[in-house]
Design an enzyme around this catalytic site. Sequence first.
Site, PDB file in Angstrom:
ATOM      1  CG  HIS A 125      -6.574  -4.078   5.104  1.00  0.00           C
ATOM      2  ND1 HIS A 125      -7.181  -2.859   4.824  1.00  0.00           N
ATOM      3  CD2 HIS A 125      -7.069  -4.464   6.324  1.00  0.00           C
ATOM      4  CE1 HIS A 125      -8.015  -2.563   5.817  1.00  0.00           C
ATOM      5  NE2 HIS A 125      -7.960  -3.507   6.738  1.00  0.00           N
TER       6      HIS A 125
ATOM      7  CG  ASP B 116      -1.844  -1.167   1.325  1.00  0.00           C
ATOM      8  OD1 ASP B 116      -1.465  -2.255   0.856  1.00  0.00           O
ATOM      9  OD2 ASP B 116      -2.940  -1.021   1.890  1.00  0.00           O
TER      10      ASP B 116
ATOM     11  CG  HIS C  78      -8.736   3.212   2.400  1.00  0.00           C
ATOM     12  ND1 HIS C  78      -9.411   4.143   3.154  1.00  0.00           N
ATOM     13  CD2 HIS C  78      -8.009   2.483   3.273  1.00  0.00           C
ATOM     14  CE1 HIS C  78      -9.103   3.985   4.428  1.00  0.00           C
ATOM     15  NE2 HIS C  78      -8.248   2.973   4.530  1.00  0.00           N
TER      16      HIS C  78
ATOM     17  CG  HIS D 131      -1.013   0.084   6.008  1.00  0.00           C
ATOM     18  ND1 HIS D 131      -1.113   1.452   5.901  1.00  0.00           N
ATOM     19  CD2 HIS D 131      -1.812  -0.421   5.034  1.00  0.00           C
ATOM     20  CE1 HIS D 131      -1.945   1.764   4.913  1.00  0.00           C
ATOM     21  NE2 HIS D 131      -2.375   0.633   4.383  1.00  0.00           N
TER      22      HIS D 131
ATOM     23  CD  GLU E 231      -6.341   0.209   0.890  1.00  0.00           C
ATOM     24  OE1 GLU E 231      -7.525  -0.046   0.636  1.00  0.00           O
ATOM     25  OE2 GLU E 231      -5.845   0.049   2.013  1.00  0.00           O
ATOM     26  CG  ASN E 232      -3.979   3.362   2.009  1.00  0.00           C
ATOM     27  OD1 ASN E 232      -3.507   2.232   2.044  1.00  0.00           O
ATOM     28  ND2 ASN E 232      -5.136   3.660   2.563  1.00  0.00           N
TER      29      ASN E 232
ATOM     30  CG  HIS F  39      -6.815  -4.849   0.610  1.00  0.00           C
ATOM     31  ND1 HIS F  39      -5.597  -4.205   0.566  1.00  0.00           N
ATOM     32  CD2 HIS F  39      -7.621  -4.059   1.347  1.00  0.00           C
ATOM     33  CE1 HIS F  39      -5.678  -3.067   1.234  1.00  0.00           C
ATOM     34  NE2 HIS F  39      -6.898  -2.958   1.728  1.00  0.00           N
TER      35      HIS F  39
HETATM   36 FE   FE2 Z   1      -4.028   0.333   2.986  1.00  0.00          FE
HETATM   37 FE   FE2 Z   2      -7.077  -1.452   3.199  1.00  0.00          FE
END
Ligand code: FE2
Ligand code: FE2
Length: 265
Positions: free
Chosen positions: A181, A6, A66, A183, A37-38, A156
Amino acid sequence: MLFIGDIVGEPGRRAVKILLPKLREQHALDFVIANGENSAGGSGITPKMADEIFSAGVDVITSGDHLWDQKEVMELLQNEPRFLRPLNYPANVPGHGSGIFEIKNSKSGIQNPVLIAVLNAQGRTFMPPLENPFSLAAEEVKRLREQTKIIFVDFHAEATSEKIAFARMLDGQVSAVVGTHTHVQTADEQIFPGGTAYLTDAGFTGPHDGCLGREIEPVLKKFLTGMPQRFEVAKNRVQLHGAMIEIDNASGKAVKILRVSEAVV
Ligand SMILES: [Fe+2]
Ligand SMILES: [Fe+2]
């Protein structure tokens, strides 16, 4: 190939821009996939952010919960085949959960065109409810294998049990399953008996001096008071996290998996 965990905000995008060209060169990478996604201020992704990530040398961008944080994502879902969303949304939702791509950037002597399939799915344990990722991914992999045995899966998901079970189900059917997901990079990289490389979580790419890429203070305040806070993206100790996987071209089985954790200095 390289998978990048991510990408969080501007620092995450900067890490990819600075480090990816070197990694591509150093390891003669044939293909690079990143979870984006981030990438827009820590929440969601826009076409502009996606362009930046593609320009830095990423071939395919995956996503997760996200996905919907920036409304401009709709343009990516409708027009960008290199952008994937979790497979297990209902069938009428825009976008694709998988794609087949040509490996073009070969410096390792692979004869073109070699095809790689990329699949993105999302877990359901401690996550928003979606369709069953197990049954849908199993069907989708069967379909993808008619075109190529080289298949990478970004799962994820939050729960380690769900991630391991999902990957075990696909052992021997796909080249690699790497989780995203949480992190937080896990240290359980391995190759299952059927030849599928696995890592529970790739970690995240961005500022590690914080809480999962965000400033510490507001996160702490939320835990202390229960009041909603603005979670700004943190700044310092920027790192690129992910996994490098070597895949046998003919069988689609993984030969090697290495965790990646590279600092921007
Ligand atoms: Fe994420
Ligand atoms: Fe996520």
